[in-house]
Design a protein around this motif. Structure first.
Motif, mmCIF file in Angstrom:
data_model
loop_
_atom_site.group_PDB
_atom_site.id
_atom_site.type_symbol
_atom_site.label_atom_id
_atom_site.label_comp_id
_atom_site.label_asym_id
_atom_site.label_seq_id
_atom_site.Cartn_x
_atom_site.Cartn_y
_atom_site.Cartn_z
ATOM 1 N N PHE A 64 0.813 -1.218 0.000
ATOM 2 C CA PHE A 64 0.000 0.000 0.000
ATOM 3 C C PHE A 64 0.851 1.275 0.000
ATOM 4 N N ILE A 65 2.132 1.140 0.360
ATOM 5 C CA ILE A 65 2.937 2.331 0.648
ATOM 6 C C ILE A 65 3.754 2.805 -0.547
ATOM 7 N N LYS A 66 3.700 4.114 -0.792
ATOM 8 C CA LYS A 66 4.451 4.749 -1.870
ATOM 9 C C LYS A 66 5.704 5.400 -1.289
ATOM 10 N N ASN A 67 5.662 6.704 -1.050
ATOM 11 C CA ASN A 67 6.807 7.398 -0.440
ATOM 12 C C ASN A 67 6.727 7.316 1.086
ATOM 13 N N ILE A 68 7.892 7.292 1.725
ATOM 14 C CA ILE A 68 7.969 7.308 3.181
ATOM 15 C C ILE A 68 8.803 8.500 3.607
ATOM 16 N N VAL A 69 8.295 9.263 4.563
ATOM 17 C CA VAL A 69 9.051 10.357 5.178
ATOM 18 C C VAL A 69 9.386 9.949 6.604
ATOM 19 N N ILE A 70 10.651 10.065 6.972
ATOM 20 C CA ILE A 70 11.053 9.876 8.365
ATOM 21 C C ILE A 70 11.419 11.254 8.906
ATOM 22 N N CYS A 71 10.740 11.654 9.956
ATOM 23 C CA CYS A 71 10.950 12.987 10.523
ATOM 24 C C CYS A 71 11.699 12.863 11.848
ATOM 25 N N GLY A 72 12.912 13.399 11.885
ATOM 26 C CA GLY A 72 13.733 13.288 13.091
ATOM 27 C C GLY A 72 15.123 13.843 12.828
ATOM 28 N N PRO A 73 16.134 13.384 13.569
ATOM 29 C CA PRO A 73 17.518 13.845 13.353
ATOM 30 C C PRO A 73 18.025 13.367 11.989
ATOM 31 N N LYS A 74 18.003 14.234 10.992
ATOM 32 C CA LYS A 74 18.180 13.846 9.597
ATOM 33 C C LYS A 74 19.501 13.141 9.314
ATOM 34 N N GLU A 75 20.597 13.671 9.801
ATOM 35 C CA GLU A 75 21.895 13.083 9.465
ATOM 36 C C GLU A 75 22.047 11.688 10.050
ATOM 37 N N ALA A 76 21.652 11.504 11.296
ATOM 38 C CA ALA A 76 21.747 10.196 11.937
ATOM 39 C C ALA A 76 20.862 9.178 11.221
ATOM 40 N N LEU A 77 19.678 9.609 10.813
ATOM 41 C CA LEU A 77 18.744 8.713 10.133
ATOM 42 C C LEU A 77 19.211 8.380 8.727
ATOM 43 N N ARG A 78 19.786 9.358 8.031
ATOM 44 C CA ARG A 78 20.308 9.101 6.683
ATOM 45 C C ARG A 78 21.405 8.033 6.726
ATOM 46 N N ASN A 79 22.212 8.054 7.749
ATOM 47 C CA ASN A 79 23.295 7.069 7.871
ATOM 48 C C ASN A 79 22.761 5.655 8.052
ATOM 49 N N ILE A 80 21.581 5.539 8.641
ATOM 50 C CA ILE A 80 20.965 4.214 8.846
ATOM 51 C C ILE A 80 20.372 3.692 7.548
ATOM 52 N N PHE A 81 19.783 4.579 6.748
ATOM 53 C CA PHE A 81 19.051 4.172 5.549
ATOM 54 C C PHE A 81 19.711 4.688 4.270
ATOM 55 N N ILE A 82 21.003 4.659 4.234
ATOM 56 C CA ILE A 82 21.765 5.274 3.152
ATOM 57 C C ILE A 82 21.461 4.673 1.775
ATOM 58 N N LYS A 83 21.035 3.420 1.733
ATOM 59 C CA LYS A 83 20.810 2.747 0.441
ATOM 60 C C LYS A 83 19.331 2.650 0.050
ATOM 61 N N GLU A 84 18.448 3.210 0.846
ATOM 62 C CA GLU A 84 17.016 3.073 0.591
ATOM 63 C C GLU A 84 16.511 4.074 -0.446
ATOM 64 N N GLU A 85 15.534 3.640 -1.262
ATOM 65 C CA GLU A 85 14.918 4.491 -2.269
ATOM 66 C C GLU A 85 13.517 4.912 -1.820
ATOM 67 N N ASN A 86 12.995 5.949 -2.469
ATOM 68 C CA ASN A 86 11.664 6.476 -2.129
ATOM 69 C C ASN A 86 11.545 6.796 -0.635
ATOM 70 N N LEU A 87 12.631 7.261 -0.069
ATOM 71 C CA LEU A 87 12.662 7.603 1.350
ATOM 72 C C LEU A 87 13.103 9.051 1.499
ATOM 73 N N LEU A 88 12.289 9.841 2.205
ATOM 74 C CA LEU A 88 12.552 11.260 2.392
ATOM 75 C C LEU A 88 12.792 11.544 3.873
#
Length: 255
Positions: free
Chosen positions: A49-73
């Protein structure tokens, strides 16, 4: 139909939890081998059911966790959940925002794709502006015996609030205004009673309040048609906000 989704991951780690999990942000607390946010994201990403996902929080720390993910904002968190939600919606508006948006917090590592899909399927069976999940005490106790939750006794049964929400994009501005007002009144029962009326409060006190009556009053006061979705999945209603919850998660999610 597909939906954009928002994970609110800006919550600060409480002092009680921080004693055993020394991270500034709840999303980064390690459970078994992964940060808490990992479990929530994976359950969400695996839903068709899910298209784009936004994760709202400490951006740099979160980007390091999901560095290879697509359709993730990634959106920057605000001072509270309402501001964080608003920041996430503004980001989605630049990416062809869907008609409805699924929203959830980061502190529900028990959540599964099956529970998410079931919630969405149940939402699609009724017309509303805002859908919110609830679970029964019986369901929670069966899966997580002895887990501490705040329950409310209604004429329909004994329920606890869930952690999945679906909101129609067109009513988001109104939801944001209402959210700010509810946050301001949340620690003042008298102010909350004035907002929804003492008749509703009296129905609750006398155990005559029903889900449908609460929904009707919500619409009369707020102007938004809300719908409670009773989920058969305990994973929807159990979060991690104290040491005993974290211990449960460590045991439950052990690889």
């Amino acid at each position: 139909m597909q939906y954009d989704a928002i994970i609110l991951a800006g919550g600060e780690n409480t002092s009680e939890l921080k004693k055993i999990a020394p991270y500034d942000n709840e999303a980064l607390i390690i459970i078994d081998k992964y940060p808490m946010i990992h479990y929530v994201y994976q359950a969400l990403r695996n839903s068709s059911f899910i298209k784009n996902i936004v994760i709202c929080g400490p951006k740099e720390a979160l980007r390091n966790i999901f560095i290879k993910e697509e359709n993730l904002l990634f959106a920057e968190s605000g001072e509270n959940a309402i501001e964080s939600f608003s920041n996430s919606v503004k980001l989605l508006e630049n990416h062809s925002i869907t008609e409805k948006i699924l929203v959830m917090p980061t502190d529900i590592p028990f959540i599964t794709t099956e529970a998410i899909d079931d919630f969405i399927n149940r939402c699609e069976k009724s017309r509303a502006d805002f859908y919110y999940s609830i679970t029964t005490k019986e369901v929670n106790e069966k899966v997580f015996p002895g887990v501490t939750r705040t329950y409310v006794k209604l004429k329909d049964g004994t329920f606890t609030g869930g952690n999945l929400f679906l909101v129609r994009e067109k009513v988001i501005p109104r939801c944001l205004r209402v959210g700010v007002e509810l946050i301001e009144r949340r620690k003042n029962p008298l102010a909350m009673a004035k907002l929804f009326g003492f008749g509703l409060v009296w129905s609750f006190i006398t155990k005559q309040l029903t889900i449908s009556k609460a929904e009707k009053r919500f619409y009369e006061v707020i102007g938004i048609k809300g719908k409670a979705i009773i989920s058969p999945y305990a994973e929807v209603g159990v979060d991690v906000d104290k040491p005993s919850d974290l211990e449960l998660a460590q045991n439950y999610l052990k690889g």
